[in-house]
Design a protein around this motif. Structure first.
Motif, PDB file in Angstrom:
ATOM      1  N   LEU A  83      23.999  52.404  41.791  1.00 26.99           N
ATOM      2  CA  LEU A  83      22.629  52.163  42.249  1.00 26.99           C
ATOM      3  C   LEU A  83      22.000  53.449  42.771  1.00 26.99           C
ATOM      4  CD1 LEU A  83      20.248  50.359  43.346  1.00 26.99           C
ATOM      5  CD2 LEU A  83      21.615  50.151  45.439  1.00 26.99           C
ATOM      6  N   GLU A  84      22.712  54.155  43.634  1.00 27.53           N
ATOM      7  CA  GLU A  84      22.180  55.365  44.242  1.00 27.53           C
ATOM      8  C   GLU A  84      21.882  56.437  43.202  1.00 27.53           C
ATOM      9  OE1 GLU A  84      24.581  54.801  48.490  1.00 27.53           O
ATOM     10  OE2 GLU A  84      25.419  56.040  46.868  1.00 27.53           O
ATOM     11  N   ARG A  85      22.799  56.601  42.259  1.00 25.96           N
ATOM     12  CA  ARG A  85      22.599  57.616  41.214  1.00 25.96           C
ATOM     13  C   ARG A  85      21.429  57.262  40.311  1.00 25.96           C
ATOM     14  NH1 ARG A  85      28.837  58.693  39.232  1.00 25.96           N
ATOM     15  NH2 ARG A  85      29.435  60.162  40.870  1.00 25.96           N
ATOM     16  N   LEU A  86      21.324  55.993  39.948  1.00 20.19           N
ATOM     17  CA  LEU A  86      20.220  55.565  39.092  1.00 20.19           C
ATOM     18  C   LEU A  86      18.879  55.726  39.805  1.00 20.19           C
ATOM     19  CD1 LEU A  86      21.895  52.372  37.627  1.00 20.19           C
ATOM     20  CD2 LEU A  86      21.104  54.328  36.269  1.00 20.19           C
ATOM     21  N   PHE A 125      32.764  51.029  38.363  1.00 25.92           N
ATOM     22  CA  PHE A 125      33.891  51.751  37.783  1.00 25.92           C
ATOM     23  C   PHE A 125      34.149  53.034  38.559  1.00 25.92           C
ATOM     24  CE2 PHE A 125      32.551  48.952  34.476  1.00 25.92           C
ATOM     25  CZ  PHE A 125      33.713  48.608  33.804  1.00 25.92           C
ATOM     26  N   GLU A 126      35.422  53.303  38.800  1.00 22.47           N
ATOM     27  CA  GLU A 126      35.810  54.525  39.501  1.00 22.47           C
ATOM     28  C   GLU A 126      35.654  55.729  38.572  1.00 22.47           C
ATOM     29  OE1 GLU A 126      36.494  54.750  42.561  1.00 22.47           O
ATOM     30  OE2 GLU A 126      37.009  52.732  43.209  1.00 22.47           O
ATOM     31  N   GLY A 127      35.659  56.905  39.169  1.00 22.83           N
ATOM     32  CA  GLY A 127      35.625  58.128  38.371  1.00 22.83           C
ATOM     33  C   GLY A 127      34.214  58.653  38.189  1.00 22.83           C
ATOM     34  N   GLU A 128      34.139  59.883  37.696  1.00 23.00           N
ATOM     35  CA  GLU A 128      32.858  60.535  37.487  1.00 23.00           C
ATOM     36  C   GLU A 128      32.256  60.128  36.150  1.00 23.00           C
ATOM     37  OE1 GLU A 128      31.258  62.296  39.747  1.00 23.00           O
ATOM     38  OE2 GLU A 128      32.921  61.792  41.089  1.00 23.00           O
ATOM     39  N   SER A 129      30.958  60.183  36.079  1.00 22.81           N
ATOM     40  CA  SER A 129      30.244  59.860  34.850  1.00 22.81           C
ATOM     41  C   SER A 129      29.367  61.027  34.447  1.00 22.81           C
ATOM     42  CB  SER A 129      29.386  58.607  35.047  1.00 22.81           C
ATOM     43  OG  SER A 129      28.538  58.403  33.936  1.00 22.81           O
ATOM     44  N   LYS A 130      29.379  61.355  33.161  1.00 28.52           N
ATOM     45  CA  LYS A 130      28.544  62.455  32.668  1.00 28.52           C
ATOM     46  C   LYS A 130      27.073  62.052  32.599  1.00 28.52           C
ATOM     47  CE  LYS A 130      30.999  63.112  28.891  1.00 28.52           C
ATOM     48  NZ  LYS A 130      32.148  62.224  29.140  1.00 28.52           N
ATOM     49  N   LEU A 131      26.769  60.761  32.842  1.00 28.05           N
ATOM     50  CA  LEU A 131      25.372  60.332  32.836  1.00 28.05           C
ATOM     51  C   LEU A 131      24.553  61.076  33.877  1.00 28.05           C
ATOM     52  CD1 LEU A 131      25.728  56.441  32.523  1.00 28.05           C
ATOM     53  CD2 LEU A 131      24.853  57.992  30.765  1.00 28.05           C
ATOM     54  N   SER A 152      32.854  38.868  27.096  1.00 22.69           N
ATOM     55  CA  SER A 152      34.091  39.563  26.729  1.00 22.69           C
ATOM     56  C   SER A 152      33.889  41.074  26.776  1.00 22.69           C
ATOM     57  CB  SER A 152      34.534  39.127  25.323  1.00 22.69           C
ATOM     58  OG  SER A 152      35.720  39.797  24.953  1.00 22.69           O
ATOM     59  N   THR A 153      32.734  41.538  26.333  1.00 25.32           N
ATOM     60  CA  THR A 153      32.438  42.973  26.370  1.00 25.32           C
ATOM     61  C   THR A 153      32.460  43.491  27.801  1.00 25.32           C
ATOM     62  OG1 THR A 153      31.035  42.761  24.397  1.00 25.32           O
ATOM     63  CG2 THR A 153      30.744  44.740  25.749  1.00 25.32           C
ATOM     64  N   ILE A 154      31.816  42.768  28.709  1.00 25.44           N
ATOM     65  CA  ILE A 154      31.751  43.203  30.104  1.00 25.44           C
ATOM     66  C   ILE A 154      33.135  43.196  30.746  1.00 25.44           C
ATOM     67  CG2 ILE A 154      30.827  42.608  32.383  1.00 25.44           C
ATOM     68  CD1 ILE A 154      28.396  41.393  30.764  1.00 25.44           C
ATOM     69  N   ARG A 155      33.925  42.164  30.449  1.00 21.97           N
ATOM     70  CA  ARG A 155      35.261  42.060  31.049  1.00 21.97           C
ATOM     71  C   ARG A 155      36.164  43.214  30.647  1.00 21.97           C
ATOM     72  NH1 ARG A 155      35.172  36.507  29.675  1.00 21.97           N
ATOM     73  NH2 ARG A 155      36.660  36.856  28.003  1.00 21.97           N
ATOM     74  N   HIS A 156      36.061  43.646  29.382  1.00 24.53           N
ATOM     75  CA  HIS A 156      37.023  44.614  28.860  1.00 24.53           C
ATOM     76  C   HIS A 156      36.451  46.027  28.705  1.00 24.53           C
ATOM     77  CE1 HIS A 156      38.574  40.642  27.327  1.00 24.53           C
ATOM     78  NE2 HIS A 156      39.622  41.120  27.949  1.00 24.53           N
ATOM     79  N   ALA A 157      35.235  46.238  29.168  1.00 28.94           N
ATOM     80  CA  ALA A 157      34.601  47.551  28.998  1.00 28.94           C
ATOM     81  C   ALA A 157      35.296  48.619  29.832  1.00 28.94           C
ATOM     82  CB  ALA A 157      33.133  47.467  29.382  1.00 28.94           C
ATOM     83  N   PRO A 158      35.450  49.826  29.285  1.00 33.96           N
ATOM     84  CA  PRO A 158      36.038  50.938  30.041  1.00 33.96           C
ATOM     85  C   PRO A 158      35.003  51.730  30.829  1.00 33.96           C
ATOM     86  CG  PRO A 158      35.723  51.611  27.773  1.00 33.96           C
ATOM     87  CD  PRO A 158      35.245  50.175  27.863  1.00 33.96           C
ATOM     88  N   CYS A 159      33.757  51.290  30.783  1.00 38.03           N
ATOM     89  CA  CYS A 159      32.662  51.995  31.445  1.00 38.03           C
ATOM     90  C   CYS A 159      31.567  50.985  31.765  1.00 38.03           C
ATOM     91  CB  CYS A 159      32.120  53.109  30.531  1.00 38.03           C
ATOM     92  SG  CYS A 159      31.461  52.493  28.960  1.00 38.03           S
ATOM     93  N   PRO A 160      30.528  51.374  32.484  1.00 40.35           N
ATOM     94  CA  PRO A 160      29.450  50.423  32.772  1.00 40.35           C
ATOM     95  C   PRO A 160      28.818  49.850  31.504  1.00 40.35           C
ATOM     96  CG  PRO A 160      29.256  52.340  34.184  1.00 40.35           C
ATOM     97  CD  PRO A 160      30.327  52.660  33.188  1.00 40.35           C
TER      98      PRO A 160
END
Length: 298
Positions: free
Chosen positions: A23-26, A142-148, A264-272
């Motif tokens: 939220l903060e980044r967006l 999701f944890e970790g850094e995002s290049k977005l 299913s996509t949301i449950r198994h996604a590796p990213c937002p």
């Protein structure tokens, strides 16, 4: 492309802190106005309150704590851009109604990693929003850094799950706007029926090319026979994607639509995952016109 108004329901969950970071980044990226929403569960009668609480003071204390949590909820967004709203009632119903009534462009939720959407409170909110709102929904947490949000020259990657239906062009245009907004590379993923028949592959690829021509895009296309949810999430994983974009709208009952596989996509996604309502602009324009007419009539 702008997310002018972002809503963030304050929930209790393992992913809330990381979703708040999204939220903060967006908000910083797009200069957005932010509405923090806190729900206080309402009761239909004094008898219901008595069954839920030991006495009236316990009920009032719970209400006071909800207000206090909302008022002191820390979010790294300029205070003049933050609105704090306490809603009373059923969380899913109240959040959806408020979002629809207040011209929200994006709702940010935690994805509740490893938990089926229907298994927790945030799942009921997500389900109602998916069905009954015209705004975009961001499933983060999701944890970790995002290049977005990176300031260096390394491009972020966006994977767009595409069905060949009447919403394809709108979704491609939205993915294109996101790509420009984040300075990201975009790849299109489409699932075809197994086995991978050469003629069918060529037909689908040609149709996607026609849709891209109409949309004004020229993104690389990945074809798969694994089913759209698996195809999108596996492609996102193998290509280290920073965001998955899926659509939803009037083709919700279309068998080839990604919407039918959204959970299913949301449950198994590796990213937002960003769920886009392809009819959002039409509905937003209609709402603006309706509000203008109502204001003129007063």
């Amino acid at each position: 492309m702008q997310f002018k108004h972002i809503a963030f329901p304050i929930m209790c969950g393992d992913t809330e802190n990381t979703a708040k970071r999204d939220l903060e980044r967006l908000a910083r990226r797009f200069g957005s106005r932010v509405s923090l929403l806190k729900i206080f569960q309402s009761y239909n009668s004094y008898a219901d309150i008595e069954r839920a609480f030991s006495d009236a003071s316990a009920y009032l204390s719970t209400l006071h704590n909800a207000r206090r949590l909302l008022n002191f909820y820390d979010v790294d967004v300029p205070s003049e851009h933050v609105q704090r709203v306490l809603l009373e009632g059923d969380p899913a119903s109240e959040i959806t109604q408020w979002v629809n009534d207040n011209m929200v462009d994006l709702v940010v939720l935690g994805a509740a990693n490893g938990v089926h959407i229907g298994d927790c409170l945030i799942g009921s909110v997500a389900t109602r929003l998916m069905h009954n709102s015209a705004c975009n929904i961001w499933f983060g947490g999701f944890e970790g850094e995002s290049k977005l949000y990176a300031s260096d020259s390394q491009s972020a990657r966006i994977v767009c799950g595409l069905g060949l239906d009447e919403e394809a062009v709108a979704l491609l245009k939205f993915a294109d706007e996101l790509g420009h907004g984040f300075g990201a590379e975009v790849a299109v993923v489409h699932s075809i029926a197994a086995p991978l028949d050469v003629i069918e592959k060529d037909m689908d690829r040609e149709e996607i090319e026609r849709e891209q021509t109409v949309a004004g895009t020229h993104y690389p296309v990945r074809l798969s026979h694994q089913g759209i949810a698996n195809a999108v999430t596996q492609t996102a994983g193998s290509e280290h994607a920073d965001l998955i974009v899926i659509g939803r709208g009037h083709s919700q009952n279309h068998l080839g639509s990604l919407w039918t596989h959204a959970y299913s996509t949301i449950r198994h996604a590796p990213c937002p995952v960003l769920s886009h309502c392809c009819k959002a602009r039409e509905q937003r324009a209609a709402a603006v016109e309706s509000n203008a007419l109502a204001a003129a009539a007063r």
